[in-house]
Design a protein around this motif. Structure first.
Motif, PDB file in Angstrom:
ATOM      1  N   GLU A 181      10.038  14.793 -39.888  1.00  0.00           N
ATOM      2  CA  GLU A 181      10.147  14.736 -38.249  1.00  0.00           C
ATOM      3  C   GLU A 181       8.313  15.744 -38.250  1.00  0.00           C
ATOM      4  OE1 GLU A 181      10.383  11.888 -35.590  1.00  0.00           O
ATOM      5  OE2 GLU A 181      11.934  10.916 -36.915  1.00  0.00           O
ATOM      6  N   GLY A 239      21.152   5.040 -34.966  1.00  0.00           N
ATOM      7  CA  GLY A 239      21.466   6.127 -35.433  1.00  0.00           C
ATOM      8  C   GLY A 239      23.447   6.400 -34.843  1.00  0.00           C
ATOM      9  N   ARG A 262       3.644  15.146 -32.374  1.00  0.00           N
ATOM     10  CA  ARG A 262       2.906  14.538 -32.627  1.00  0.00           C
ATOM     11  C   ARG A 262       2.037  13.553 -31.082  1.00  0.00           C
ATOM     12  NH1 ARG A 262       8.362   9.936 -33.365  1.00  0.00           N
ATOM     13  NH2 ARG A 262       7.251   8.507 -32.428  1.00  0.00           N
ATOM     14  N   SER A 284      20.384  -1.375 -35.881  1.00  0.00           N
ATOM     15  CA  SER A 284      19.882  -0.324 -36.357  1.00  0.00           C
ATOM     16  C   SER A 284      20.960   0.594 -35.664  1.00  0.00           C
ATOM     17  CB  SER A 284      18.507   0.021 -36.994  1.00  0.00           C
ATOM     18  OG  SER A 284      18.502   1.613 -37.552  1.00  0.00           O
ATOM     19  N   PHE A 338      19.642  12.433 -40.839  1.00  0.00           N
ATOM     20  CA  PHE A 338      20.604  11.939 -39.984  1.00  0.00           C
ATOM     21  C   PHE A 338      21.199  10.966 -40.226  1.00  0.00           C
ATOM     22  CE2 PHE A 338      17.882   8.116 -39.012  1.00  0.00           C
ATOM     23  CZ  PHE A 338      16.558   8.813 -38.993  1.00  0.00           C
ATOM     24  N   ARG A 347      22.278   9.894 -32.516  1.00  0.00           N
ATOM     25  CA  ARG A 347      21.534   9.508 -31.225  1.00  0.00           C
ATOM     26  C   ARG A 347      23.781   8.691 -30.452  1.00  0.00           C
ATOM     27  NH1 ARG A 347      15.634   7.168 -31.236  1.00  0.00           N
ATOM     28  NH2 ARG A 347      15.144   9.843 -32.759  1.00  0.00           N
ATOM     29  N   GLN A 394      22.657   7.030 -40.311  1.00  0.00           N
ATOM     30  CA  GLN A 394      22.800   5.601 -39.307  1.00  0.00           C
ATOM     31  C   GLN A 394      23.698   4.614 -40.053  1.00  0.00           C
ATOM     32  OE1 GLN A 394      18.761   4.153 -41.162  1.00  0.00           O
ATOM     33  NE2 GLN A 394      17.918   4.745 -39.455  1.00  0.00           N
ATOM     34  N   ILE A 398      20.456  16.692 -31.398  1.00  0.00           N
ATOM     35  CA  ILE A 398      20.919  15.898 -32.544  1.00  0.00           C
ATOM     36  C   ILE A 398      20.180  15.041 -31.892  1.00  0.00           C
ATOM     37  CG2 ILE A 398      22.655  17.022 -33.350  1.00  0.00           C
ATOM     38  CD1 ILE A 398      24.296  14.806 -31.800  1.00  0.00           C
ATOM     39  N   PHE A 399      19.308  14.415 -31.058  1.00  0.00           N
ATOM     40  CA  PHE A 399      18.610  13.526 -30.900  1.00  0.00           C
ATOM     41  C   PHE A 399      17.128  12.730 -32.308  1.00  0.00           C
ATOM     42  CE2 PHE A 399      14.776  11.213 -29.085  1.00  0.00           C
ATOM     43  CZ  PHE A 399      15.246  10.159 -28.750  1.00  0.00           C
ATOM     44  N   ARG A 400      16.169  14.077 -32.669  1.00  0.00           N
ATOM     45  CA  ARG A 400      15.579  13.984 -33.452  1.00  0.00           C
ATOM     46  C   ARG A 400      15.455  15.155 -34.719  1.00  0.00           C
ATOM     47  NH1 ARG A 400      11.148  11.000 -33.315  1.00  0.00           N
ATOM     48  NH2 ARG A 400      12.447  10.499 -31.180  1.00  0.00           N
ATOM     49  N   ALA A 401      16.407  14.455 -35.702  1.00  0.00           N
ATOM     50  CA  ALA A 401      16.537  15.678 -37.120  1.00  0.00           C
ATOM     51  C   ALA A 401      16.080  15.081 -37.683  1.00  0.00           C
ATOM     52  CB  ALA A 401      18.407  15.148 -36.964  1.00  0.00           C
ATOM     53  N   GLU A 429      15.093   6.225 -26.881  1.00  0.00           N
ATOM     54  CA  GLU A 429      15.340   5.127 -27.751  1.00  0.00           C
ATOM     55  C   GLU A 429      16.946   5.260 -28.659  1.00  0.00           C
ATOM     56  OE1 GLU A 429      13.610   3.318 -31.247  1.00  0.00           O
ATOM     57  OE2 GLU A 429      15.442   3.034 -32.209  1.00  0.00           O
ATOM     58  N   LEU A 430      17.831   5.095 -28.228  1.00  0.00           N
ATOM     59  CA  LEU A 430      19.179   4.808 -28.473  1.00  0.00           C
ATOM     60  C   LEU A 430      19.344   3.731 -30.051  1.00  0.00           C
ATOM     61  CD1 LEU A 430      22.431   5.851 -28.790  1.00  0.00           C
ATOM     62  CD2 LEU A 430      22.904   4.426 -27.027  1.00  0.00           C
ATOM     63  N   TYR A 431      19.041   2.797 -29.922  1.00  0.00           N
ATOM     64  CA  TYR A 431      19.292   1.969 -30.654  1.00  0.00           C
ATOM     65  C   TYR A 431      17.965   1.336 -30.940  1.00  0.00           C
ATOM     66  CZ  TYR A 431      23.981   3.295 -30.198  1.00  0.00           C
ATOM     67  OH  TYR A 431      25.802   4.062 -30.189  1.00  0.00           O
ATOM     68  N   GLY A 432      17.743   0.455 -31.561  1.00  0.00           N
ATOM     69  CA  GLY A 432      16.739  -0.627 -32.004  1.00  0.00           C
ATOM     70  C   GLY A 432      17.516  -2.147 -32.906  1.00  0.00           C
TER      71      GLY A 432
HETATM   72  P1  ATP Z   1      11.390   7.077 -32.309  1.00  0.00           P
HETATM   73  O1  ATP Z   1      10.479   6.122 -32.227  1.00  0.00           O
HETATM   74  O2  ATP Z   1      12.898   7.847 -31.455  1.00  0.00           O
HETATM   75  O3  ATP Z   1      11.059   8.165 -33.606  1.00  0.00           O
HETATM   76  P2  ATP Z   1      12.200   5.212 -34.481  1.00  0.00           P
HETATM   77  O4  ATP Z   1      12.268   3.780 -33.768  1.00  0.00           O
HETATM   78  O5  ATP Z   1      11.374   5.710 -35.199  1.00  0.00           O
HETATM   79  O6  ATP Z   1      12.880   6.189 -33.421  1.00  0.00           O
HETATM   80  P3  ATP Z   1      14.275   3.409 -36.198  1.00  0.00           P
HETATM   81  O7  ATP Z   1      13.264   3.453 -37.518  1.00  0.00           O
HETATM   82  O8  ATP Z   1      13.997   2.540 -35.571  1.00  0.00           O
HETATM   83  O9  ATP Z   1      13.479   4.646 -35.253  1.00  0.00           O
HETATM   84  O10 ATP Z   1      15.817   3.848 -36.538  1.00  0.00           O
HETATM   85  C1  ATP Z   1      16.775   3.014 -35.848  1.00  0.00           C
HETATM   86  C2  ATP Z   1      17.701   4.142 -35.501  1.00  0.00           C
HETATM   87  O11 ATP Z   1      17.782   5.310 -36.679  1.00  0.00           O
HETATM   88  C3  ATP Z   1      17.032   4.702 -34.117  1.00  0.00           C
HETATM   89  O12 ATP Z   1      16.991   3.521 -32.540  1.00  0.00           O
HETATM   90  C4  ATP Z   1      17.913   6.117 -33.902  1.00  0.00           C
HETATM   91  O13 ATP Z   1      19.633   5.895 -33.630  1.00  0.00           O
HETATM   92  C5  ATP Z   1      18.182   6.237 -35.315  1.00  0.00           C
HETATM   93  N1  ATP Z   1      16.845   7.479 -35.492  1.00  0.00           N
HETATM   94  C6  ATP Z   1      15.865   7.402 -36.322  1.00  0.00           C
HETATM   95  N2  ATP Z   1      15.486   8.397 -36.318  1.00  0.00           N
HETATM   96  C7  ATP Z   1      16.248   9.918 -35.763  1.00  0.00           C
HETATM   97  C8  ATP Z   1      15.594  11.260 -36.066  1.00  0.00           C
HETATM   98  N3  ATP Z   1      14.864  11.470 -36.072  1.00  0.00           N
HETATM   99  N4  ATP Z   1      16.814  11.869 -35.691  1.00  0.00           N
HETATM  100  C9  ATP Z   1      18.462  11.128 -35.119  1.00  0.00           C
HETATM  101  N5  ATP Z   1      18.614   9.418 -35.651  1.00  0.00           N
HETATM  102  C10 ATP Z   1      17.144   8.986 -35.583  1.00  0.00           C
END
Ligand code: ATP
Length: 433
Positions: A174, A300, A94, A298, A187, A303, A189, A181-184, A256-259
């Motif tokens: 991705e 995850g 990326r 939002s 996942f 996460r 939501q 499991i952080f970036r799967a 990022e954990l949440y948005g």
């Molecule tokens: P990032 O910038 O880390 O890719 P994002 O800003 O695209 O995340 P959002 O679209 O805001 O993520 O998604 C809302 C929530 O979903 C995130 O805060 C996170 O908790 C969760 N999330 C998003 N993408 C993933 C992923 N690939 N794996 C696990 N959880 C995810």
């Protein structure tokens, strides 16, 4: 991180997806304790954000949706990340996550042009494989709520403000799944779309901001490890006029954990146009018709689980021995209390321990549903304590020889290792606090 991943696997929380086939990148399977932890987290969220409020409506929408949904929402055109590929080793990255977009960090080769890569998984619905049959696995649960806005208004006639809530799977192809499991790629939501009058958005943005901090506390995360980030305009998603990311100090950095986003009337207006269906709200009081605006917290699930595991993982020394354990809050621990007989091969001890176990399970029915009780007679007592410590069980109850004489048991506290003798009659009072 390695220690957390290895504990999660060893103790049955989380396994690599399709492991015996060499895995499938970006997929993870939750084992019995992982499911229990995840269910507890989701139940707590549902309780706090839906059941305890009068203004929330739960939905469980289909993962596959009409492709028109994704065209209107802007995902077909714009849900992409910038991708670069190394000309030499063909590894893909990326672009926004690289310090240098000229040289490959793996082999030093040169990168080609940055191009936009759409992250939605495309599939075909039905027997035809033509363009008309194209659909996508949802990359967010949100759209399932926007397309049900009218249904909920028609069935329940809610007064504004009100929200739709949903827990479910989301899929994103991705470019570089990583960090456990952080970036799967698959996942879960927990999302809310909260509909407000256009002028009220700031007030409710603040309300959800406070609620998210309450949530952080409820799951036992340390406040000092969670940080708000005001996302600058150029980094915000296409639908957002304001976003605050809640970031967590993961072992691999602050991420990022949440948005929390103010999505304006972007989605409802887009679906109104795309579906040719009015998604206006009629305000009985003011007799006005308008498209409501939206605040979206939002969260995850995965996460959250990783933050909880990171936060709970502790190493110390107990009785001169090093130990590692999970300091999970009793509200979410997979097991709240484990009951053991001191020795496995002494029938009177096992019988008595089974009795205590049955009594606790019975008491739980009336006292609290939020208690999980396990029976354990595997291996010796030291091993059982170690196992329960490692899976984060707050209390262990042991039936020993003295129990047979005076109906008292020992209750061991996970964090201190201290044991106190408690009368069986008083056990429920001690544990179901
Ligand atoms: P990032 O910038 O880390 O890719 P994002 O800003 O695209 O995340 P959002 O679209 O805001 O993520 O998604 C809302 C929530 O979903 C995130 O805060 C996170 O908790 C969760 N999330 C998003 N993408 C993933 C992923 N690939 N794996 C696990 N959880 C995810």
């Amino acid at each position: 991180m390695e220690k957390i991943i290895s504990l999660a696997k060893r103790r049955g929380f989380i396994y690599q997806g399709s492991e015996i086939y060499g895995g499938l990148a970006g997929t993870w399977d939750y084992g019995p304790l992982g499911v229990a932890l995840k269910n507890n987290v989701k139940a707590l969220w549902w309780q706090m954000f839906v059941e305890e409020r009068e203004d929330m409506y739960g939905v469980d929408a289909a993962i596959l949706m009409n492709k028109g949904v994704w065209q209107s929402s802007g995902h077909v055109g714009g849900f992409s990340d910038p991708l670069v590929e190394c000309a030499k080793c063909h590894h893909r990255f990326r672009a926004d996550q690289l310090a240098d977009t000229k040289k490959c960090p793996d082999c030093g080769g040169a990168f080609g042009e940055v191009r936009q890569f759409n992250m939605m998984f495309k599939t075909h619905v039905g027997a035809a494989e033509d363009d008309a049959a194209v659909s996508y696995l949802r990359p967010e649960t949100a759209q399932g709520m926007f397309v049900n806005f009218k249904n909920i208004v028609d069935s329940f006639h809610p007064a504004l403000p009100f929200g739709l809530a949903q827990i479910g799977k989301a899929f994103r192809n991705e470019i570089a799944p990583r960090d456990f499991i952080f970036r799967a790629r698959e996942f879960e939501q927990m999302e809310i779309e909260y509909f407000v009058r256009p002028n009220d958005w700031e007030r409710f943005f603040e309300e959800f901001r406070r609620l998210m901090w309450q949530w952080v506390e409820a799951i036992g995360l340390r406040r000092e490890n969670v940080h708000e980030l005001e996302v600058p305009a150029e980094d915000r998603a296409h639908y957002s006029k304001r976003t605050i990311d809640f970031e967590f100090d993961y072992p691999f950095g602050r991420k990022e954990l949440y948005g929390l986003a103010y999505r304006t009337d972007f989605d409802l207006s887009a679906h109104q146009k795309g579906s040719a269906t009015s998604l206006e709200y009629f305000d009985e009081g003011s007799k006005e018709r308008f498209v409501p605006h939206v605040i979206e917290p939002s969260l995850g699930v995965d996460r959250t689980i990783l933050a909880i595991l990171t936060n709970a993982y502790t190493e110390d020394e107990l009785g001169g021995e090093p130990r590692s354990f999970l300091k999970l809050s009793p509200t979410i621990a997979p097991v709240t209390v484990a009951v053991f007989p001191l020795l496995k091969n002494k029938p009177p001890l096992v019988e008595k321990a089974r009795e205590v176990y049955a009594m606790l399970r019975e008491a739980k029915k009336t006292a609290s549903n939020n208690i999980r009780i396990a029976f354990d007679d595997n291996g010796n007592i030291g091993k059982r304590y170690r196992r329960q410590d490692e899976i984060g069980t707050p209390w262990c109850v042991t039936v020993d020889f003295q129990t047979l004489e005076d109906d008292t048991v020992t209750v061991r506290d996970r964090d201190t290792g201290n044991q106190t003798r408690v009368k069986i009659d008083e056990l429920t009072k001690t544990i179901f606090r």
